[in-house]
Design an enzyme around this catalytic site. Structure first.
Site, PDB file in Angstrom:
ATOM      1  CB  SER A   1      -0.900   0.010   1.226  1.00 36.60           C
ATOM      2  OG  SER A   1      -0.144   0.389   2.356  1.00 36.60           O
ATOM      3  CE  LYS A   2       0.121   7.479  -2.373  1.00 39.30           C
ATOM      4  NZ  LYS A   2       0.682   7.496  -3.683  1.00 39.30           N
ATOM      5  NE  ARG A   3      -0.286   1.227   6.105  1.00 39.54           N
ATOM      6  CZ  ARG A   3       0.163   0.049   6.478  1.00 39.54           C
ATOM      7  NH1 ARG A   3       1.216  -0.038   7.261  1.00 39.54           N
ATOM      8  NH2 ARG A   3      -0.408  -1.066   6.070  1.00 39.54           N
TER       9      ARG A   3
ATOM     10  N   GLY B   1       5.695   3.429   0.757  1.00 35.03           N
ATOM     11  CA  GLY B   1       6.431   4.311  -0.152  1.00 35.03           C
ATOM     12  C   GLY B   1       5.626   4.542  -1.408  1.00 35.03           C
TER      13      GLY B   1
ATOM     14  CD  GLU C   1       3.525   8.058  -5.560  1.00 33.23           C
ATOM     15  OE1 GLU C   1       4.130   7.858  -4.484  1.00 33.23           O
ATOM     16  OE2 GLU C   1       2.330   7.760  -5.735  1.00 33.23           O
TER      17      GLU C   1
END
Ligand code: GLU
Length: 441
Positions: A202-204, A206, A212
């Site tokens: 997930s986003k967490r 990185g 990105e």
């Protein structure tokens, strides 16, 4: 394979293309290219409230950046009559019914549907656990499981290769194929991608979107190489060019167990491709990067000569893991807006260095432009210093700060060579000015 396969990547355009989606796209693309088949991009935008044009553009741009070209392109919102006709047929045959404005698929009970997955084997679903499901919402739009099956059949998809999270949708889609008497594709559900802590990525953890990573200075070839190893292997080999992947890829070598997303490995691959790549091509990636990140203006970026960018790559790639680091190190070559390190200025642009720097400036001004090669510059500088009774180490750092703004960097004469005569003289003059200003203060 009997006939050339037709596969599709079918993203829902509700946001950026993230790495999991890119992995699915890559595996489909490789499968198609390996077998001389067709790779289709199908935008699943029937959920109008969540789909955006911006997301469609971003997904396409990210696929292009990765070099995953598609042979056919469809948008589900343009295929409405197809779903409508199929849904009406089910309704007329009593295989679907209307309730509160929505159309529901009638799951035959009792019964069992077995998904024959090419990777996972047979997975059986008891119809007692599958509820009737909506195929057409009361607002007239169609649901994923219905539109997906109708589309896959209509487009002649031979292999549905997609993320594991869709496995539980597959029995519903199989029921739709059967009810409409459509030919069924093969299914292959790819292993999950987990973070290093073995939790869902997930986003967490990185960055998760392709862009990105691009903005963090990752090269497309490194990301592709990284993605292919998320679930596919070929012995213990790690490095694959795209051509090699196409030649070697097969579904039988896709693992069943979850893949682990290890960013350190991505950085390692990135450095490999930075070191190994053609400097001119990498130079062009650097140009785009500088522009996109606003490191230099668009006009400035366009004006940088090809050879200079290639030289920047050659000078700094050994010491850079990403284009971010490389751009930071090469910035003084690529832009004439220098950022001076204040400590370097204070320490090396001091009044007693003034005369020596001035003398060197005159010496270099006397050289021809064609003499601005590292060996010739070194020879001329040493000759001048010998005449003046000084040593190189007395002026080297002063020169470096004047030329680059920094106290560290590649060889002094290599630096002069890439900057070329006019720029070297301008910057040495600016260094002298800084010395004078310091004196005045
Ligand atoms: N639109 C679905 C998704 O983005 C595609 C699933 C499929 O490939 O069937 O997850």
């Amino acid at each position: 394979m009997k006939m050339a396969p037709r596969v599709r990547f079918a993203p829902s355009p509700t946001g950026a293309l993230h790495v999991g989606g890119a992995r699915t796209a890559l595996f489909n693309w490789l499968f198609a290219r390996h077998h001389g088949g067709t790779f289709i991009l199908r935008i699943e935008d029937t959920d109008r409230s969540r789909s955006t044009e911006e997301s469609i553009e971003e997904i396409k741009a990210a696929l292009r950046w990765l070099g995953l070209d598609w042979d056919e392109y469809y948008r589900e919102t343009e295929r409405f009559p197809l779903y409508q006709e199929a849904a009406e047929r089910l309704l007329a045959q009593g295989k679907a019914y209307e309730r509160e404005g929505a159309w529901w698929f009638r799951v035959p009970r009792p019964g069992t549907t077995v998904v024959h997955d090419l990777l996972l084997g047979d997975v059986a679903y008891d119809h007692g656990l599958i509820k009737d499901f909506v195929i057409r919402r009361s607002d007239g739009s169609f649901t994923y499981n219905f539109a997906c099956a109708v589309d896959d059949a209509d487009l002649g998809i031979t292999h549905v290769i997609r993320a594991n999270e869709h496995l539980n949708n597959t029995p519903r889609q199989i029921l739709v194929y059967q009810a409409l008497e459509l030919e069924m594709p093969e299914f292959a559900h790819l292993p999950m991608v987990l973070s290093k802590e073995r939790t869902k990525l997930s986003k967490r953890h990185g960055a998760t979107s392709v862009f990105e990573y691009r903005d963090r200075g990752i090269l497309p070839e490194a990301l592709i190489n990284f993605l292919v190893r998320l679930g596919w292997s070929c012995g213990d080999r790690e490095i694959f060019s795209k051509e090699e992947m196409v030649a070697l890829f097969d579904l039988k070598d896709v693992n069943v167990s979850a893949a682990v997303f290890d960013e350190e490995k991505l950085l390692w691959l990135n450095q490999h491709y930075l070191k190994a790549g053609d400097p001119e091509r990498l130079g062009e990636l650097l140009r785009e990067f500088l522009m996109r990140q606003g490191i230099v203006s668009e006009e400035e970026a366009e004006a940088i000569p090809k050879a200079k960018l290639a030289k920047a790559i050659e000078l700094f790639r050994e010491r850079s893991e990403t284009l971010v680091e490389l751009a930071e190190k090469a910035r003084f070559i690529l832009s004439d807006r220098l950022e001076y390190d204040p400590k370097g200025v204070e320490r090396f642009l001091t009044p007693e260095k003034g005369p020596l720097l001035e003398g060197l400036l005159e010496e270099l001004a006397g050289l021809d432009e064609s003499e601005f090669t590292a060996p010739r510059l070194e020879e001329a500088t040493r000759a001048y210093l010998a005449r003046a009774g000084h040593q190189l180490k007395e002026i080297a750092q002063t020169c470096r700060v004047a030329l680059t703004g920094k106290t560290e960097g590649p060889g002094l004469f290599e630096t002069m060579e890439v900057l070329e005569k006019a720029e070297v003289l301008t910057r040495l003059r600016r260094g002298l000015e800084l010395i004078r200003q310091g004196q005045g203060a």
